[in-house]
Design a protein around this motif. Structure first.
Motif, PDB file in Angstrom:
ATOM      1  N   MET A   1       0.847  -1.172   0.000  1.00  0.00           N
ATOM      2  CA  MET A   1       0.000   0.000   0.000  1.00  0.00           C
ATOM      3  C   MET A   1       0.893   1.235   0.000  1.00  0.00           C
ATOM      4  N   HIS A   2       0.618   2.134  -0.876  1.00  0.00           N
ATOM      5  CA  HIS A   2       1.453   3.329  -0.956  1.00  0.00           C
ATOM      6  C   HIS A   2       0.588   4.507  -1.253  1.00  0.00           C
ATOM      7  N   SER A   3       0.550   5.462  -0.362  1.00  0.00           N
ATOM      8  CA  SER A   3      -0.208   6.656  -0.696  1.00  0.00           C
ATOM      9  C   SER A   3       0.775   7.732  -1.077  1.00  0.00           C
ATOM     10  N   ALA A   4       0.377   8.620  -1.931  1.00  0.00           N
ATOM     11  CA  ALA A   4       1.263   9.701  -2.323  1.00  0.00           C
ATOM     12  C   ALA A   4       0.703  10.993  -1.778  1.00  0.00           C
ATOM     13  N   THR A   5       1.178  11.359  -0.630  1.00  0.00           N
ATOM     14  CA  THR A   5       0.779  12.616  -0.044  1.00  0.00           C
ATOM     15  C   THR A   5       1.692  13.677  -0.618  1.00  0.00           C
ATOM     16  N   ALA A   6       1.186  14.389  -1.584  1.00  0.00           N
ATOM     17  CA  ALA A   6       2.069  15.260  -2.340  1.00  0.00           C
ATOM     18  C   ALA A   6       1.872  16.714  -1.970  1.00  0.00           C
ATOM     19  N   GLY A 154       3.131   3.709  12.709  1.00  0.00           N
ATOM     20  CA  GLY A 154       2.381   4.513  11.751  1.00  0.00           C
ATOM     21  C   GLY A 154       3.206   5.099  10.627  1.00  0.00           C
ATOM     22  N   VAL A 155       4.552   4.991  10.703  1.00  0.00           N
ATOM     23  CA  VAL A 155       5.406   5.512   9.643  1.00  0.00           C
ATOM     24  C   VAL A 155       6.052   4.321   8.939  1.00  0.00           C
ATOM     25  N   ASN A 156       6.160   4.406   7.612  1.00  0.00           N
ATOM     26  CA  ASN A 156       6.701   3.320   6.816  1.00  0.00           C
ATOM     27  C   ASN A 156       7.860   3.849   5.973  1.00  0.00           C
ATOM     28  N   ASP A 390      -0.178   6.779   6.527  1.00  0.00           N
ATOM     29  CA  ASP A 390      -1.209   6.045   5.796  1.00  0.00           C
ATOM     30  C   ASP A 390      -2.606   6.600   6.061  1.00  0.00           C
ATOM     31  N   TYR A 391      -3.112   7.419   5.113  1.00  0.00           N
ATOM     32  CA  TYR A 391      -4.455   7.997   5.243  1.00  0.00           C
ATOM     33  C   TYR A 391      -5.560   6.970   5.023  1.00  0.00           C
ATOM     34  N   ALA A 392      -5.236   5.815   4.456  1.00  0.00           N
ATOM     35  CA  ALA A 392      -6.273   4.808   4.195  1.00  0.00           C
ATOM     36  C   ALA A 392      -6.472   3.869   5.377  1.00  0.00           C
ATOM     37  N   ALA A 393      -5.372   3.448   6.035  1.00  0.00           N
ATOM     38  CA  ALA A 393      -5.509   2.390   7.048  1.00  0.00           C
ATOM     39  C   ALA A 393      -4.555   2.554   8.234  1.00  0.00           C
ATOM     40  N   ASP A 394      -4.061   3.770   8.434  1.00  0.00           N
ATOM     41  CA  ASP A 394      -3.236   4.082   9.615  1.00  0.00           C
ATOM     42  C   ASP A 394      -2.026   3.138   9.797  1.00  0.00           C
ATOM     43  N   MET A 395      -1.631   2.468   8.714  1.00  0.00           N
ATOM     44  CA  MET A 395      -0.468   1.550   8.732  1.00  0.00           C
ATOM     45  C   MET A 395      -0.682   0.351   9.675  1.00  0.00           C
ATOM     46  N   LEU A 396      -1.940   0.135  10.088  1.00  0.00           N
ATOM     47  CA  LEU A 396      -2.220  -0.957  11.031  1.00  0.00           C
ATOM     48  C   LEU A 396      -1.881  -2.315  10.439  1.00  0.00           C
ATOM     49  N   GLY A 423      -1.161   5.305  14.541  1.00  0.00           N
ATOM     50  CA  GLY A 423      -0.928   5.516  13.117  1.00  0.00           C
ATOM     51  C   GLY A 423      -1.841   6.524  12.436  1.00  0.00           C
ATOM     52  N   VAL A 424      -2.657   7.259  13.207  1.00  0.00           N
ATOM     53  CA  VAL A 424      -3.523   8.280  12.595  1.00  0.00           C
ATOM     54  C   VAL A 424      -2.622   9.398  12.047  1.00  0.00           C
TER      55      VAL A 424
END
Ligand SMILES: *[C@@H]1O[C@H](CO)[C@@H](O)[C@H](O)[C@H]1NC(C)=O
Ligand SMILES: *[C@@H]1O[C@H](CO)[C@@H](O)[C@H](O)[C@H]1NC(C)=O
Ligand SMILES: *[C@@H]1O[C@H](CO)[C@@H](O)[C@H](O)[C@H]1NC(C)=O
Ligand SMILES: *[C@@H]1O[C@H](CO)[C@@H](O)[C@H](O)[C@H]1NC(C)=O
Ligand SMILES: *[C@@H]1O[C@H](CO)[C@@H](O)[C@H](O)[C@H]1NC(C)=O
Length: 452
Positions: A1-6, A154-156, A390-396, A423-424
């Motif tokens: 899972m990879h979100s791009a917070t740009a 929460g950080v990846n 992770d805005y989708a799943a808090d990296m849980l 992870g919020v």
């Protein structure tokens, strides 16, 4: 899972005519060395890294007017995707001051938050700075050193391979004039829909600004491709995960079903779940973490080996192995302690047994399993390094109970020691904005040649 917070950065300096032809540029790629190894030793290649186009300032080719601000497109410059790609430019990047990306040539540091910017994603660019380096890891291994001691819940900090086009799609798509030099062409097995330009078209159609993320949104198109996650980790948990797709190369998905959105998660082009090996999830709670067998309070070496059935460089991929080296000691991956699942490596048998034991949907085998990952390597894959929340799943899914409300006594639910409410992103960014990962000593070569 990879979100791009740009970040739609406001910047100065000459621009490249975006997905148009450029004249001047302030883009300076930080250097990054890659060692190529055989049993005779290693030879360093002078490569560099390039920031993904999604993080770059995107503006009118004729002025400094933003095409994209916060998480919305300018409606006059971007009435539709093709016009937008012709009107808009992606600019050069100030890697350190805007994005918190620092390389000394051998070690790359990525910082979670710098000013308003959150996260970053970079690719390994070849010595000529025009094309990404392509990797075929069949019958080979990839090694790197990593320092995750400043990477909380929460950080990846991820290091992985995706089947992007070598030139970022520039030769194939006429409205992409920026190319790999400006980090275009990203794709992965989540078929991300937050990518601003896909195949030379801006993702304007159906664009919905994110409700939680001030810098991001999603359009109706996604960018799909095979993905080999060698390393998704923080100081609590780590996972190695192949994800395969039933299409070769980078492809755009254009509907909820092909993009695998919501209820159609398992119908899409790609296997979004993958087949993961996380030692904690596989039942070994004492293997990876602060003060544990692989001690995440200090640097260590991560080696991932890609074994073929006939032990040749062109054979079918059959197994993905992992070992670590720390303080001179070689540490083999923990063995599964889950009933019905054996071994300490990823094979088709492991994946099937693990999906059954955890009652997870198997969308890996139906898209070709481990051999399909090898087929993607035969076409060449691009090296990615990133830091993200992770805005989708808090990296849980990486470091905590997941789903958050699942019965934690069930096998496979708990993936690490982080809390179910951790992870919020808003909390992670305010409490741990200075989180950082350091990747160094990148090496590729024959099996057992990189670490002894
Ligand atoms: C696609 O999925 C999104 C999110 O679940 C939903 O809002 C949208 O209505 C769907 N689109 C179609 C065409 O079904
Ligand atoms: C890819 O997989 C999806 C979901 O299983 C399926 O609908 C689609 O037809 C497949 N496409 C190809 C080319 O195999
Ligand atoms: C965890 O892994 C270590 C190293 O392989 C091993 O010595 C230990 O017995 C394992 N623990 C469990 C509970 O499997
Ligand atoms: C397994 O998953 C299915 C569908 O996700 C669910 O209906 C079923 O109750 C689960 N079984 C167990 C034993 O958890
Ligand atoms: C690599 O090392 C492992 C363990 O030491 C050994 O089992 C394997 O045969 C070696 N492979 C090669 C190709 O040298």
């Amino acid at each position: 899972m990879h979100s791009a917070t740009a970040l739609a950065a406001l910047g100065f300096g000459a621009s490249v005519l975006a997905q148009q032809a450029g004249t001047l540029t302030t883009e300076t790629h930080p250097s990054m060395s890659l060692s190529r190894c055989t049993s005779d030793g290693c030879v360093a290649e002078d490569d560099s890294i390039v920031l993904d186009a999604n993080w770059r300032w995107t503006h009118d080719t004729d002025s400094s007017t933003n095409c994209y601000t916060g998480n919305t497109w300018d409606s006059s410059l971007c009435p539709d995707g093709t016009t937008c790609a012709q009107n808009c430019a992606v600019d050069g990047a100030d890697y350190e001051s805007t994005y918190g990306i620092v390389s000394d040539g051998g070690a790359l540091t990525l910082t979670l938050k710098t000013g308003d910017n959150v996260g970053s994603r970079v690719y390994l660019l070849g010595p000529e700075s025009e094309n990404y380096v392509k990797f075929d890891l069949r019958n080979k291994e990839f090694a790197f050193d990593v320092d995750v001691s400043n990477m909380p819940c929460g950080v990846n900090g991820a290091l992985y391979f995706v089947e992007m086009d070598r030139d970022g799609g520039m030769s194939e798509y006429e409205n992409n004039k920026a190319g790999a030099k400006y980090g275009t062409g990203y794709c992965d097995a989540q078929c991300p829909q937050d990518i601003k330009f896909i195949n030379g078209i801006a993702n304007v159609d159906g664009w919905t600004p994110s409700t939680g993320d001030a810098n991001s949104g999603t359009g109706s198109r996604g960018s799909c491709c095979n993905e080999m996650d060698i390393w998704e980790a923080n100081k609590v948990s780590t996972a190695v995960t192949p994800h395969v797709c039933n299409k070769s190369g980078q492809t755009a998905c254009t509907s909820n079903s092909t993009c695998g959105v919501g209820d159609a998660r398992y119908d899409g082009v790609c296997d979004k779940d993958g087949c993961d090996f996380n030692p904690y999830r596989m039942g070994n709670e004492s293997f990876y973490g602060d003060g544990k067998i692989v001690d995440t309070s200090s640097k260590f070496t991560v080696v991932t080996q890609f074994i073929t059935g006939d032990s040749t460089d062109t054979g079918d991929l059959t197994e993905i192995r992992r070992l670590y080296k720390q303080n001179g000691n070689v540490i083999q991956q923990a063995t599964s302690d889950i009933s019905g699942v054996s071994g300490n490596s990823i094979t088709d048998d492991f994946c099937k047994a693990q999906k059954t034991a955890f009652n997870d949907t198997d969308s890996f085998e139906s898209r070709g399993g481990v051999a399909a990952m090898g087929d993607a390597f035969s076409r060449g894959m691009v090296l990615v390094m990133s830091i993200w929340d992770d805005y989708a799943a808090d990296m849980l899914w990486l470091d905590a109970p997941y789903p958050a409300d699942a019965d934690t006594s069930k096998a496979g639910v708990v993936r690490g020691t982080c809390a179910a409410d951790s992870g919020v992103p808003a909390t992670v960014e305010s409490d741990s904005g200075d989180a950082s990962v350091i990747f160094s000593n990148l090496k590729v070569g024959a099996l057992n040649s990189t670490y002894s």
